[in-house]
Design a protein around this motif. Structure first.
Motif, PDB file in Angstrom:
ATOM      1  N   UNK A 248       0.813  -1.213   0.000  1.00  0.00           N
ATOM      2  CA  UNK A 248       0.000   0.000   0.000  1.00  0.00           C
ATOM      3  C   UNK A 248       0.851   1.269   0.000  1.00  0.00           C
ATOM      4  N   UNK A 249       2.072   1.191   0.496  1.00  0.00           N
ATOM      5  CA  UNK A 249       2.947   2.364   0.549  1.00  0.00           C
ATOM      6  C   UNK A 249       3.637   2.660  -0.779  1.00  0.00           C
ATOM      7  N   UNK A 250       3.457   1.799  -1.770  1.00  0.00           N
ATOM      8  CA  UNK A 250       4.101   2.026  -3.059  1.00  0.00           C
ATOM      9  C   UNK A 250       3.591   3.300  -3.736  1.00  0.00           C
ATOM     10  N   UNK A 251       2.320   3.616  -3.556  1.00  0.00           N
ATOM     11  CA  UNK A 251       1.774   4.849  -4.126  1.00  0.00           C
ATOM     12  C   UNK A 251       2.420   6.067  -3.477  1.00  0.00           C
ATOM     13  N   UNK A 252       2.629   6.012  -2.172  1.00  0.00           N
ATOM     14  CA  UNK A 252       3.302   7.109  -1.472  1.00  0.00           C
ATOM     15  C   UNK A 252       4.745   7.242  -1.957  1.00  0.00           C
ATOM     16  N   UNK A 253       5.423   6.088  -2.156  1.00  0.00           N
ATOM     17  CA  UNK A 253       6.799   6.115  -2.626  1.00  0.00           C
ATOM     18  C   UNK A 253       6.920   6.753  -4.003  1.00  0.00           C
ATOM     19  N   UNK A 254       5.977   6.418  -4.877  1.00  0.00           N
ATOM     20  CA  UNK A 254       5.995   7.011  -6.221  1.00  0.00           C
ATOM     21  C   UNK A 254       5.794   8.521  -6.152  1.00  0.00           C
ATOM     22  N   UNK A 255       4.795   8.955  -5.379  1.00  0.00           N
ATOM     23  CA  UNK A 255       4.535  10.384  -5.277  1.00  0.00           C
ATOM     24  C   UNK A 255       5.723  11.118  -4.664  1.00  0.00           C
ATOM     25  N   UNK A 256       6.339  10.509  -3.653  1.00  0.00           N
ATOM     26  CA  UNK A 256       7.492  11.137  -3.015  1.00  0.00           C
ATOM     27  C   UNK A 256       8.642  11.321  -3.984  1.00  0.00           C
TER      28      UNK A 256
END
Length: 317
Positions: A248-256
């Protein structure tokens, strides 16, 4: 001058070594999460540190406190280059770790920083569900590492004098490539290469020892991985929580990562530097050189490397 390359570096997962408490069957599992980046909070700071803190908070919440975590930024728990080996041995719980840093130990991991192989975030993130993702996941699992979060970052080159956009721009310049593979590409383009750690690029450019330096927008490629030996000892419900939160944190990683791309360009523009993005034709020039040098060299290392390269090449941009 600064040139931002959309040649992505494979950022994988950082391993979490989980330790069971002594005593009752309900004793909390404590994860020690280490990384090399500046510390902050869940809401502020380097996005990679924030990702670790979000991971820790969410697994604690979903496990009702059965999984706890301690964050060690700035490689304060264990030195950067030792983290991958420590995870494989079960001496370190979790590390947000640039996968190609492990290239000296496992040359196959250099697939994570292969010039010209990945040219968009969409392409990189598709690896996970493509055959290359399964092959890489299986290879790392066999070596004692579980991937929790796939994180990709774009790269760029900062130059003191002229911008390096096309391969011909590199001729005669002293450039920090950041990897064996990138050095091969630069040398073929006519540059002299320097082996300088990312945290020493600025000083080297100030003194004139280095004309340009290549790195990702903020550092190198980052991963979230976990010790398989520790993972395998956990109850199935805790394993499921770790895998679910990591994904689930992959979307946050991409945006970051994408936010960093924008921010670093703004910093250079504000300082009066010219910022150039590579078009498809220019990326193709670099890829052609990489295919005949770095890719060929990597594919000849092991049968696994050759297979990973073939499968990665099959993923459309």
């Amino acid at each position: 001058m600064f040139t931002r390359r959309h040649l992505l570096a494979t950022a994988v997962a950082a391993p979490a070594i989980l330790r069971f408490g002594i005593g009752t069957a309900h004793a909390a599992t404590t994860l020690k999460i280490s990384h090399q980046f500046p510390g902050g909070t869940v809401d502020k700071g380097d996005f990679r540190d924030r990702l670790c803190r979000m991971f820790a908070a969410e697994v604690a919440k979903r496990s009702n406190g059965d999984i706890a975590a301690e964050i060690y930024p700035n490689s304060s728990l264990i030195k950067t280059n030792a983290q991958f080996s420590a995870m494989r041995k079960g001496a370190l719980d979790i590390s947000l770790y640039p996968m190609p840093y492990a290239g000296g130990e496992l040359p196959e991991t250099n697939i994570g920083l292969m010039p010209g192989l990945v040219t968009t975030y969409d392409q990189g993130l598709r690896w996970k569900k493509e055959p290359v993702g399964k092959a890489l996941t299986d290879f790392l699992a066999d070596k004692g590492i579980i991937l929790l979060t796939w994180v990709w970052q774009a790269g760029g080159v900062a130059s003191r004098s002229k911008a390096i956009v096309s391969p011909e721009d590199a001729k005669g310049m002293k450039v920090r490539g950041g990897s064996r593979e990138m050095d091969m590409v630069l040398q073929t383009a006519g540059a002299s290469v320097l082996s300088v750690p990312s945290n020493e690029i600025y000083a080297a450019m100030q003194t004139g020892a280095c004309d340009a330096g290549i790195t990702s927008s903020t550092s190198l490629l980052e991963p979230l991985m976990m010790s398989k030996a520790i993972f395998d000892k956990l109850p199935k419900n805790q394993q499921d929580i770790l895998l679910a939160v990591g994904e689930e944190l992959e979307a946050f990683g991409r945006k970051g990562a994408q936010d960093d791309d924008i921010e670093v360009a703004k910093v250079y523009e504000k300082a009066g530097a010219k910022v150039s993005a590579l078009d498809a034709a220019t990326v193709g020039k670099w890829r052609d050189i990489a295919r005949d040098t770095a890719w060929k060299d990597y594919g000849a290392k092991t049968a696994t490397a050759a297979n990973l390269l073939k499968l990665a090449s099959d993923v459309a941009a």
